[in-house]
Design a protein around this motif. Structure first.
Motif, PDB file in Angstrom:
ATOM      1  N   LEU A   1       0.827  -1.203   0.000  1.00 42.69           N
ATOM      2  CA  LEU A   1       0.000   0.000   0.000  1.00 42.69           C
ATOM      3  C   LEU A   1       0.861   1.252   0.000  1.00 42.69           C
ATOM      4  CD1 LEU A   1      -2.570  -1.203   2.682  1.00 42.69           C
ATOM      5  CD2 LEU A   1      -3.040  -0.925   0.244  1.00 42.69           C
ATOM      6  N   ASN A   2       1.878   1.260   0.824  1.00 49.19           N
ATOM      7  CA  ASN A   2       2.785   2.398   0.965  1.00 49.19           C
ATOM      8  C   ASN A   2       3.317   2.865  -0.401  1.00 49.19           C
ATOM      9  OD1 ASN A   2       5.760   2.895   3.125  1.00 49.19           O
ATOM     10  ND2 ASN A   2       4.819   4.255   1.644  1.00 49.19           N
ATOM     11  N   LEU A   3       3.746   1.922  -1.221  1.00 49.98           N
ATOM     12  CA  LEU A   3       4.376   2.266  -2.498  1.00 49.98           C
ATOM     13  C   LEU A   3       3.378   2.807  -3.522  1.00 49.98           C
ATOM     14  CD1 LEU A   3       6.902  -0.685  -2.830  1.00 49.98           C
ATOM     15  CD2 LEU A   3       7.407   1.713  -2.296  1.00 49.98           C
ATOM     16  N   GLN A   4       2.093   2.622  -3.281  1.00 53.67           N
ATOM     17  CA  GLN A   4       1.079   3.137  -4.200  1.00 53.67           C
ATOM     18  C   GLN A   4       0.666   4.571  -3.897  1.00 53.67           C
ATOM     19  OE1 GLN A   4      -2.417   0.605  -4.892  1.00 53.67           O
ATOM     20  NE2 GLN A   4      -1.402  -0.965  -3.675  1.00 53.67           N
ATOM     21  N   ILE A   5       0.930   5.046  -2.692  1.00 51.58           N
ATOM     22  CA  ILE A   5       0.291   6.266  -2.207  1.00 51.58           C
ATOM     23  C   ILE A   5       0.898   7.506  -2.848  1.00 51.58           C
ATOM     24  CG2 ILE A   5      -0.265   7.616  -0.158  1.00 51.58           C
ATOM     25  CD1 ILE A   5      -0.200   4.982   1.426  1.00 51.58           C
ATOM     26  N   ARG A   6       0.032   8.284  -3.490  1.00 52.99           N
ATOM     27  CA  ARG A   6       0.451   9.457  -4.239  1.00 52.99           C
ATOM     28  C   ARG A   6       0.487  10.698  -3.356  1.00 52.99           C
ATOM     29  NH1 ARG A   6      -3.771   7.615  -8.881  1.00 52.99           N
ATOM     30  NH2 ARG A   6      -4.958   7.264  -6.971  1.00 52.99           N
ATOM     31  N   ASN A   7       1.353  11.619  -3.697  1.00 48.79           N
ATOM     32  CA  ASN A   7       1.438  12.867  -2.943  1.00 48.79           C
ATOM     33  C   ASN A   7       0.124  13.634  -3.036  1.00 48.79           C
ATOM     34  OD1 ASN A   7       4.625  12.766  -4.148  1.00 48.79           O
ATOM     35  ND2 ASN A   7       4.317  13.007  -1.957  1.00 48.79           N
ATOM     36  N   SER A   8      -0.317  14.134  -1.913  1.00 49.09           N
ATOM     37  CA  SER A   8      -1.568  14.886  -1.719  1.00 49.09           C
ATOM     38  C   SER A   8      -2.809  14.022  -1.876  1.00 49.09           C
ATOM     39  CB  SER A   8      -1.644  16.120  -2.640  1.00 49.09           C
ATOM     40  OG  SER A   8      -1.993  15.792  -3.977  1.00 49.09           O
ATOM     41  N   SER A   9      -2.657  12.696  -1.927  1.00 51.33           N
ATOM     42  CA  SER A   9      -3.823  11.816  -2.040  1.00 51.33           C
ATOM     43  C   SER A   9      -4.607  11.786  -0.736  1.00 51.33           C
ATOM     44  CB  SER A   9      -3.403  10.401  -2.422  1.00 51.33           C
ATOM     45  OG  SER A   9      -2.665   9.800  -1.371  1.00 51.33           O
ATOM     46  N   MET A  10      -5.864  11.366  -0.856  1.00 48.40           N
ATOM     47  CA  MET A  10      -6.782  11.328   0.269  1.00 48.40           C
ATOM     48  C   MET A  10      -7.169   9.892   0.594  1.00 48.40           C
ATOM     49  SD  MET A  10      -9.293  14.536  -0.693  1.00 48.40           S
ATOM     50  CE  MET A  10      -9.823  13.784  -2.230  1.00 48.40           C
ATOM     51  N   THR A  11      -6.983   9.519   1.849  1.00 49.15           N
ATOM     52  CA  THR A  11      -7.464   8.232   2.350  1.00 49.15           C
ATOM     53  C   THR A  11      -8.459   8.532   3.454  1.00 49.15           C
ATOM     54  OG1 THR A  11      -5.444   7.054   1.731  1.00 49.15           O
ATOM     55  CG2 THR A  11      -6.799   6.076   3.469  1.00 49.15           C
ATOM     56  N   ARG A  12      -9.663   8.015   3.298  1.00 47.16           N
ATOM     57  CA  ARG A  12     -10.767   8.392   4.184  1.00 47.16           C
ATOM     58  C   ARG A  12     -11.231   7.190   5.010  1.00 47.16           C
ATOM     59  NH1 ARG A  12     -14.132  12.722   2.879  1.00 47.16           N
ATOM     60  NH2 ARG A  12     -13.359  12.495   0.739  1.00 47.16           N
ATOM     61  N   PHE A  13     -11.389   7.441   6.294  1.00 47.48           N
ATOM     62  CA  PHE A  13     -11.954   6.454   7.212  1.00 47.48           C
ATOM     63  C   PHE A  13     -13.215   7.043   7.827  1.00 47.48           C
ATOM     64  CE2 PHE A  13      -7.347   6.029   7.170  1.00 47.48           C
ATOM     65  CZ  PHE A  13      -7.155   4.673   6.973  1.00 47.48           C
ATOM     66  N   ILE A  14     -14.154   6.183   8.198  1.00 41.44           N
ATOM     67  CA  ILE A  14     -15.283   6.619   8.998  1.00 41.44           C
ATOM     68  C   ILE A  14     -15.187   5.943  10.353  1.00 41.44           C
ATOM     69  CG2 ILE A  14     -16.792   7.188   7.056  1.00 41.44           C
ATOM     70  CD1 ILE A  14     -18.142   4.470   7.382  1.00 41.44           C
ATOM     71  N   PHE A  15     -15.648   6.661  11.384  1.00 38.45           N
ATOM     72  CA  PHE A  15     -15.451   6.124  12.729  1.00 38.45           C
ATOM     73  C   PHE A  15     -16.551   6.566  13.679  1.00 38.45           C
ATOM     74  CE2 PHE A  15     -13.325  10.248  12.823  1.00 38.45           C
ATOM     75  CZ  PHE A  15     -13.628  10.753  14.082  1.00 38.45           C
ATOM     76  N   SER A  16     -16.679   5.768  14.721  1.00 41.43           N
ATOM     77  CA  SER A  16     -17.533   6.104  15.861  1.00 41.43           C
ATOM     78  C   SER A  16     -16.779   5.625  17.101  1.00 41.43           C
ATOM     79  CB  SER A  16     -18.889   5.403  15.739  1.00 41.43           C
ATOM     80  OG  SER A  16     -18.733   3.994  15.855  1.00 41.43           O
ATOM     81  N   GLU A  17     -17.436   5.626  18.240  1.00 42.42           N
ATOM     82  CA  GLU A  17     -16.776   5.153  19.462  1.00 42.42           C
ATOM     83  C   GLU A  17     -16.362   3.690  19.343  1.00 42.42           C
ATOM     84  OE1 GLU A  17     -18.996   5.814  22.969  1.00 42.42           O
ATOM     85  OE2 GLU A  17     -19.007   8.004  22.779  1.00 42.42           O
ATOM     86  N   ARG A  18     -17.098   2.894  18.569  1.00 42.96           N
ATOM     87  CA  ARG A  18     -16.848   1.453  18.512  1.00 42.96           C
ATOM     88  C   ARG A  18     -16.356   0.960  17.150  1.00 42.96           C
ATOM     89  NH1 ARG A  18     -21.415   2.025  21.695  1.00 42.96           N
ATOM     90  NH2 ARG A  18     -21.262   1.121  23.789  1.00 42.96           N
ATOM     91  N   ALA A  19     -16.363   1.815  16.153  1.00 45.29           N
ATOM     92  CA  ALA A  19     -16.075   1.348  14.792  1.00 45.29           C
ATOM     93  C   ALA A  19     -15.036   2.226  14.114  1.00 45.29           C
ATOM     94  CB  ALA A  19     -17.357   1.335  13.966  1.00 45.29           C
ATOM     95  N   PHE A  20     -14.292   1.602  13.200  1.00 42.74           N
ATOM     96  CA  PHE A  20     -13.304   2.325  12.394  1.00 42.74           C
ATOM     97  C   PHE A  20     -13.166   1.575  11.084  1.00 42.74           C
ATOM     98  CE2 PHE A  20      -8.993   3.448  10.987  1.00 42.74           C
ATOM     99  CZ  PHE A  20      -9.029   4.832  11.129  1.00 42.74           C
ATOM    100  N   TYR A  21     -13.599   2.197   9.981  1.00 46.13           N
ATOM    101  CA  TYR A  21     -13.639   1.519   8.693  1.00 46.13           C
ATOM    102  C   TYR A  21     -12.959   2.351   7.608  1.00 46.13           C
ATOM    103  CZ  TYR A  21     -17.469  -1.022  10.971  1.00 46.13           C
ATOM    104  OH  TYR A  21     -18.235  -1.756  11.853  1.00 46.13           O
ATOM    105  N   LEU A  22     -12.298   1.665   6.688  1.00 44.58           N
ATOM    106  CA  LEU A  22     -11.778   2.324   5.494  1.00 44.58           C
ATOM    107  C   LEU A  22     -12.925   2.606   4.539  1.00 44.58           C
ATOM    108  CD1 LEU A  22      -9.307   3.190   3.722  1.00 44.58           C
ATOM    109  CD2 LEU A  22      -9.397   0.871   2.761  1.00 44.58           C
ATOM    110  N   GLN A  23     -13.003   3.817   4.034  1.00 49.52           N
ATOM    111  CA  GLN A  23     -14.024   4.173   3.052  1.00 49.52           C
ATOM    112  C   GLN A  23     -13.425   4.483   1.681  1.00 49.52           C
ATOM    113  OE1 GLN A  23     -16.273   8.001   3.371  1.00 49.52           O
ATOM    114  NE2 GLN A  23     -18.064   6.665   3.565  1.00 49.52           N
TER     115      GLN A  23
END
Length: 216
Positions: free
Chosen positions: A174-196
């Motif tokens: 994953l590291n080698l794919q990540i572009r400069n200024s790219s956005m990685t978004r997660f959604i979260f609550s008190e009990r959850a954390f997910y990649l979106q």
């Protein structure tokens, strides 16, 4: 649920004596992603960076530099230190001879580090993973609904792999794919954390923007 938007810093000064500062292109990439977020009405109500110059400069060029918090857990691993540990102190010339050699050695070194190699490095793989998790917890321990973080490729790769419950080695792919200024978004609550969303660059999808795509 709340959103955690993690931006990889703009292009740093690859090959310069001081890597830890944005290039002119890195500032442009950062301005463009900041402009896009404002255009779509995504205005953060909490700002966090690591302590690295290139991360703070990215946030400033995005136009969101006021009142940012810092957490060193969002800093990149020290690749130069890992190279020195792997090669016994002196880094062979071929390691950084060209970009292809550099990225091949980066991948091999981090995989060796994850497997318990690179003895004598200032930070073990487990220490890195632990501090990234501490930084993630810091970011989501909040009432804010839109948290913006500026970090680095290795940290984003680790956060993404952990969210997917993937093996450690997947972080490097994953590291080698990540572009400069790219956005990685997660959604979260008190009990959850997910990649979106992973490594998205909608702000660079125009013909002009694609000329600004970089990976270091």
């Amino acid at each position: 649920m709340a959103e955690l938007l993690v931006i990889r810093h703009g292009q740093a000064s690859f090959g310069a004596d001081n890597y830890d500062q944005l290039s002119e292109l890195g500032h442009r990439q950062s301005r463009v992603v900041g402009e896009m977020l404002r255009e779509i009405g995504w205005i953060p109500d909490r700002l966090i960076t690591g302590t690295l110059v290139r991360q703070r400069e990215t946030l400033a060029s995005m136009g969101f530099g006021d009142a940012a918090e810092e957490h060193a857990g969002f800093n990149e691993y020290d690749l130069d230190d890992l190279f020195r540990a792997r090669f016994g102190g002196a880094v062979p010339d071929h390691v950084k001879a060209d970009r292809k050699s550099y990225f091949r050695n980066l991948r091999e070194t981090v995989l060796e580090w994850q497997a318990g190699g690179c003895g004598g490095a200032k930070e073990s793989w487990q220490d890195f993973a632990t501090r990234v998790e501490a930084a993630r917890r810091f970011a989501v321990r909040t009432d804010a609904k839109r948290v913006l973080v500026v970090s680095s490729g290795g940290v984003i790769g680790r956060m993404t792999a952990k969210a997917l419950d993937a093996p450690d080695a997947q972080m490097m792919h994953l590291n080698l794919q990540i572009r400069n200024s790219s956005m990685t978004r997660f959604i979260f609550s008190e009990r959850a954390f997910y990649l979106q969303e992973f490594n998205a660059v909608p702000h660079l999808m125009s013909p002009e923007g694609q000329m600004m795509l970089t990976y270091s």
